[in-house]
Write a protein that holds these residues in place. Structure first.
Motif, PDB file in Angstrom:
ATOM      1  N   ASN A 326       0.834  -1.203   0.000  1.00 11.83           N
ATOM      2  CA  ASN A 326       0.000   0.000   0.000  1.00 11.83           C
ATOM      3  C   ASN A 326       0.872   1.258   0.000  1.00 11.83           C
ATOM      4  OD1 ASN A 326      -2.373  -1.488   0.053  1.00 11.83           O
ATOM      5  ND2 ASN A 326      -2.538  -1.445   2.280  1.00 11.83           N
ATOM      6  N   GLN A 327       1.961   1.206   0.781  1.00 18.17           N
ATOM      7  CA  GLN A 327       2.845   2.367   0.871  1.00 18.17           C
ATOM      8  C   GLN A 327       3.548   2.619  -0.456  1.00 18.17           C
ATOM      9  OE1 GLN A 327       3.044   3.716   4.364  1.00 18.17           O
ATOM     10  NE2 GLN A 327       3.213   5.424   2.934  1.00 18.17           N
ATOM     11  N   ALA A 328       3.973   1.543  -1.126  1.00 15.97           N
ATOM     12  CA  ALA A 328       4.663   1.690  -2.410  1.00 15.97           C
ATOM     13  C   ALA A 328       3.733   2.315  -3.452  1.00 15.97           C
ATOM     14  CB  ALA A 328       5.167   0.331  -2.889  1.00 15.97           C
ATOM     15  N   ASN A 329       2.497   1.848  -3.496  1.00 18.19           N
ATOM     16  CA  ASN A 329       1.535   2.410  -4.448  1.00 18.19           C
ATOM     17  C   ASN A 329       1.253   3.881  -4.149  1.00 18.19           C
ATOM     18  OD1 ASN A 329       0.988   0.132  -6.139  1.00 18.19           O
ATOM     19  ND2 ASN A 329      -0.238  -0.773  -4.507  1.00 18.19           N
ATOM     20  N   GLN A 330       1.073   4.185  -2.868  1.00 20.19           N
ATOM     21  CA  GLN A 330       0.814   5.568  -2.464  1.00 20.19           C
ATOM     22  C   GLN A 330       1.998   6.456  -2.795  1.00 20.19           C
ATOM     23  OE1 GLN A 330      -0.704   6.130   1.603  1.00 20.19           O
ATOM     24  NE2 GLN A 330       0.735   7.835   1.862  1.00 20.19           N
ATOM     25  N   PHE A 331       3.202   5.949  -2.553  1.00 21.52           N
ATOM     26  CA  PHE A 331       4.415   6.721  -2.814  1.00 21.52           C
ATOM     27  C   PHE A 331       4.580   7.031  -4.300  1.00 21.52           C
ATOM     28  CE2 PHE A 331       8.850   6.175  -4.300  1.00 21.52           C
ATOM     29  CZ  PHE A 331       9.344   7.413  -3.901  1.00 21.52           C
ATOM     30  N   LEU A 332       4.396   6.026  -5.151  1.00 16.86           N
ATOM     31  CA  LEU A 332       4.599   6.234  -6.583  1.00 16.86           C
ATOM     32  C   LEU A 332       3.596   7.246  -7.140  1.00 16.86           C
ATOM     33  CD1 LEU A 332       5.361   2.556  -7.613  1.00 16.86           C
ATOM     34  CD2 LEU A 332       6.950   4.490  -7.729  1.00 16.86           C
ATOM     35  N   GLU A 333       2.378   7.180  -6.645  1.00 14.16           N
ATOM     36  CA  GLU A 333       1.380   8.157  -7.072  1.00 14.16           C
ATOM     37  C   GLU A 333       1.752   9.553  -6.592  1.00 14.16           C
ATOM     38  OE1 GLU A 333      -3.402   9.078  -6.419  1.00 14.16           O
ATOM     39  OE2 GLU A 333      -2.584   7.095  -5.937  1.00 14.16           O
ATOM     40  N   TRP A 334       2.210   9.651  -5.331  1.00  8.51           N
ATOM     41  CA  TRP A 334       2.619  10.943  -4.779  1.00  8.51           C
ATOM     42  C   TRP A 334       3.854  11.488  -5.496  1.00  8.51           C
ATOM     43  CZ3 TRP A 334       7.446  11.687  -2.541  1.00  8.51           C
ATOM     44  CH2 TRP A 334       7.665  12.963  -2.008  1.00  8.51           C
ATOM     45  N   ALA A 335       4.840  10.621  -5.769  1.00  5.85           N
ATOM     46  CA  ALA A 335       6.113  11.061  -6.349  1.00  5.85           C
ATOM     47  C   ALA A 335       5.907  11.733  -7.701  1.00  5.85           C
ATOM     48  CB  ALA A 335       7.067   9.876  -6.476  1.00  5.85           C
ATOM     49  N   ASP A 336       5.019  11.180  -8.518  1.00  3.85           N
ATOM     50  CA  ASP A 336       4.756  11.780  -9.827  1.00  3.85           C
ATOM     51  C   ASP A 336       4.224  13.196  -9.662  1.00  3.85           C
ATOM     52  OD1 ASP A 336       5.619   9.615 -11.245  1.00  3.85           O
ATOM     53  OD2 ASP A 336       3.645   8.700 -11.456  1.00  3.85           O
ATOM     54  N   LYS A 337       3.286  13.369  -8.746  1.00  5.87           N
ATOM     55  CA  LYS A 337       2.704  14.693  -8.521  1.00  5.87           C
ATOM     56  C   LYS A 337       3.747  15.646  -7.938  1.00  5.87           C
ATOM     57  CE  LYS A 337      -1.929  12.830  -7.663  1.00  5.87           C
ATOM     58  NZ  LYS A 337      -3.004  12.626  -6.645  1.00  5.87           N
ATOM     59  N   TYR A 338       4.524  15.143  -6.993  1.00  2.28           N
ATOM     60  CA  TYR A 338       5.523  15.992  -6.332  1.00  2.28           C
ATOM     61  C   TYR A 338       6.562  16.475  -7.333  1.00  2.28           C
ATOM     62  CZ  TYR A 338       9.397  17.369  -3.305  1.00  2.28           C
ATOM     63  OH  TYR A 338      10.415  18.073  -2.701  1.00  2.28           O
ATOM     64  N   GLN A 339       7.091  15.570  -8.129  1.00  5.29           N
ATOM     65  CA  GLN A 339       8.128  15.958  -9.091  1.00  5.29           C
ATOM     66  C   GLN A 339       7.584  16.894 -10.169  1.00  5.29           C
ATOM     67  OE1 GLN A 339       9.659  11.965 -10.063  1.00  5.29           O
ATOM     68  NE2 GLN A 339      11.500  12.462  -8.899  1.00  5.29           N
ATOM     69  N   THR A 340       6.318  16.741 -10.503  1.00  5.81           N
ATOM     70  CA  THR A 340       5.705  17.652 -11.482  1.00  5.81           C
ATOM     71  C   THR A 340       5.642  19.069 -10.923  1.00  5.81           C
ATOM     72  OG1 THR A 340       4.363  15.878 -12.445  1.00  5.81           O
ATOM     73  CG2 THR A 340       3.619  18.145 -12.795  1.00  5.81           C
ATOM     74  N   THR A 341       5.247  19.181  -9.653  1.00  9.48           N
ATOM     75  CA  THR A 341       5.171  20.522  -9.033  1.00  9.48           C
ATOM     76  C   THR A 341       6.542  21.131  -8.891  1.00  9.48           C
ATOM     77  OG1 THR A 341       5.281  19.604  -6.780  1.00  9.48           O
ATOM     78  CG2 THR A 341       3.090  19.891  -7.738  1.00  9.48           C
ATOM     79  N   GLN A 342       7.584  20.311  -8.679  1.00  5.25           N
ATOM     80  CA  GLN A 342       8.934  20.824  -8.508  1.00  5.25           C
ATOM     81  C   GLN A 342       9.521  21.370  -9.805  1.00  5.25           C
ATOM     82  OE1 GLN A 342       8.510  20.848  -5.045  1.00  5.25           O
ATOM     83  NE2 GLN A 342      10.720  20.880  -5.197  1.00  5.25           N
ATOM     84  N   THR A 343       9.064  20.825 -10.932  1.00  7.49           N
ATOM     85  CA  THR A 343       9.623  21.247 -12.232  1.00  7.49           C
ATOM     86  C   THR A 343       8.840  22.409 -12.841  1.00  7.49           C
ATOM     87  OG1 THR A 343       8.301  19.529 -13.327  1.00  7.49           O
ATOM     88  CG2 THR A 343      10.578  18.987 -12.738  1.00  7.49           C
ATOM     89  N   ASN A 344       7.654  22.678 -12.304  1.00 12.12           N
ATOM     90  CA  ASN A 344       6.834  23.776 -12.843  1.00 12.12           C
ATOM     91  C   ASN A 344       7.163  25.099 -12.163  1.00 12.12           C
ATOM     92  OD1 ASN A 344       5.538  22.043 -14.542  1.00 12.12           O
ATOM     93  ND2 ASN A 344       3.779  21.686 -13.184  1.00 12.12           N
TER      94      ASN A 344
END
Length: 344
Positions: A326-344
């Motif tokens: 559950n943590q791995a799935n939650q992390f991967l979903e979060w990581a995509d969003k987080y990295q997108t906000t960091q590059t914008n």
């Protein structure tokens, strides 16, 4: 069906009895408190005085690392953080060594002053109210911050040695608790997901610096079972896993098993509020909580893999694997969003 006595526990109990002479405590009684990583006993003298005697499992820490653990506990006490008193042997040593005759193994033994009271997590099956949870975790946050305040300013003694929960220790080729992605109990699909999460976590962790503000000695097993209430005092116990890491790993550890609790959002907010009442916690660091939660989940998979033969690992494996997935799935979903906000 008859209860079988663990032969390993029989060996360790005999070693505990043999060690008592080093403190002049022959004839005392021993009552087992916990037998998981180490064996911990309540020692009661003929006069009724009580101590906690701990036998360390062979192969986890050497003498220098165990000695360093006790040095840090003493330094924390000097800093004003209540920790159990270390009782020196009659020879003035912080611990002693005994041999298990059946195996020839050396095991180290230390003795602590008895801490009255109960742990914050002692009442199994009792569901705290939202307010009780808030108070408890506000205190946990405060104590974590105070530990980190001491850690970030303390000059390490010469020869100080503890392991690291760093990039290599968490996601390297030989993590401190083992190659978690190779856990045999995982399905092929689960292994693929864990390896994907490991690769992403490695990428993100590589970009985090180590500074005195965000990295140092941590307790690394900061949950309610390791916080003892004695009157108006709260003492952290069990520094066996203490090592160097990012301070956010401490906070993630405190919150990890609480995520499935009814009052998790209250618990999370109270922990952060308590921490910030004693130490700064920048938003950019707090924003990485999901990263450190998944890193914590990896360590538990490694823990299972290195102890698969034990009853404890067998009992906990199913729950720990489910939480990690559950943590791995939650992390991967979060990581995509987080990295997108960091590059914008």
């Amino acid at each position: 069906m008859t209860n079988q006595i663990d032969p390993r526990l029989v060996q360790l109990t005999a070693a505990a009895e043999a060690s008592m002479s080093h403190w002049g405590l022959e004839g005392s009684t021993l009552d087992l408190i916990k037998f998981r990583e180490n064996a911990v006993y309540k020692l009661t003298t003929k006069e009724g005085e009580r101590f906690a005697l701990r036998i360390h499992r062979p192969g986890y820490h050497d003498y220098a690392a165990l000695y360093s653990e006790l040095q840090w506990m003493s330094a924390l006490s000097d800093f004003g953080i209540e920790t159990p008193d270390v009782i020196k042997t009659n020879a003035g040593e912080l611990m002693t060594k005994v041999i298990i005759p059946e195996t020839g193994e050396d095991v180290y033994v230390d003795l602590f002053g008895w801490v009255d009271g109960t742990s914050l997590g002692a009442e199994e099956g009792v569901v705290p109210t939202a307010e009780e949870s808030r108070v408890m975790y506000h205190t946990i946050g405060e104590i974590a911050a105070q530990l980190h305040n001491q850690s970030s300013t303390w000059t390490l003694p010469e020869g100080f040695k503890r392991h690291s929960w760093d990039l290599e220790g968490l996601v390297g080729e030989e993590p401190f608790w083992g190659r978690f992605w190779e856990l045999e109990l995982l399905t092929s699909e689960q292994k693929a997901k864990i390896e994907e999460a490991r690769a992403k976590a490695t990428e993100m962790l590589q970009g985090i610096e180590k500074t005195p503000d965000n990295y140092g000695l941590i307790h690394a097993d900061f949950d309610p079972h390791n916080l003892m209430i004695e009157g108006d005092k709260i003492r952290p116990i069990d520094f066996d896993d203490a090592g160097f890491s990012w301070y956010m790993f401490e906070i993630a550890t405190a919150l990890y098993f609480m995520q499935t609790e009814t009052h998790y959002e209250v618990i999370k907010a109270a922990t952060i509020e308590g921490y910030r009442s004693k130490r700064e916690l920048p938003e950019e660091e707090l924003a990485l909580l999901d990263l450190f939660l998944v890193l914590r989940s990896f360590t538990y998979l490694g823990w299972i893999r290195s102890r698969q033969e034990t009853d404890t690992a067998k009992e906990l494996a199913g729950d720990l694997i489910e939480r990690a997935m559950n943590q791995a799935n939650q992390f991967l979903e979060w990581a995509d969003k987080y990295q997108t906000t960091q590059t914008n």
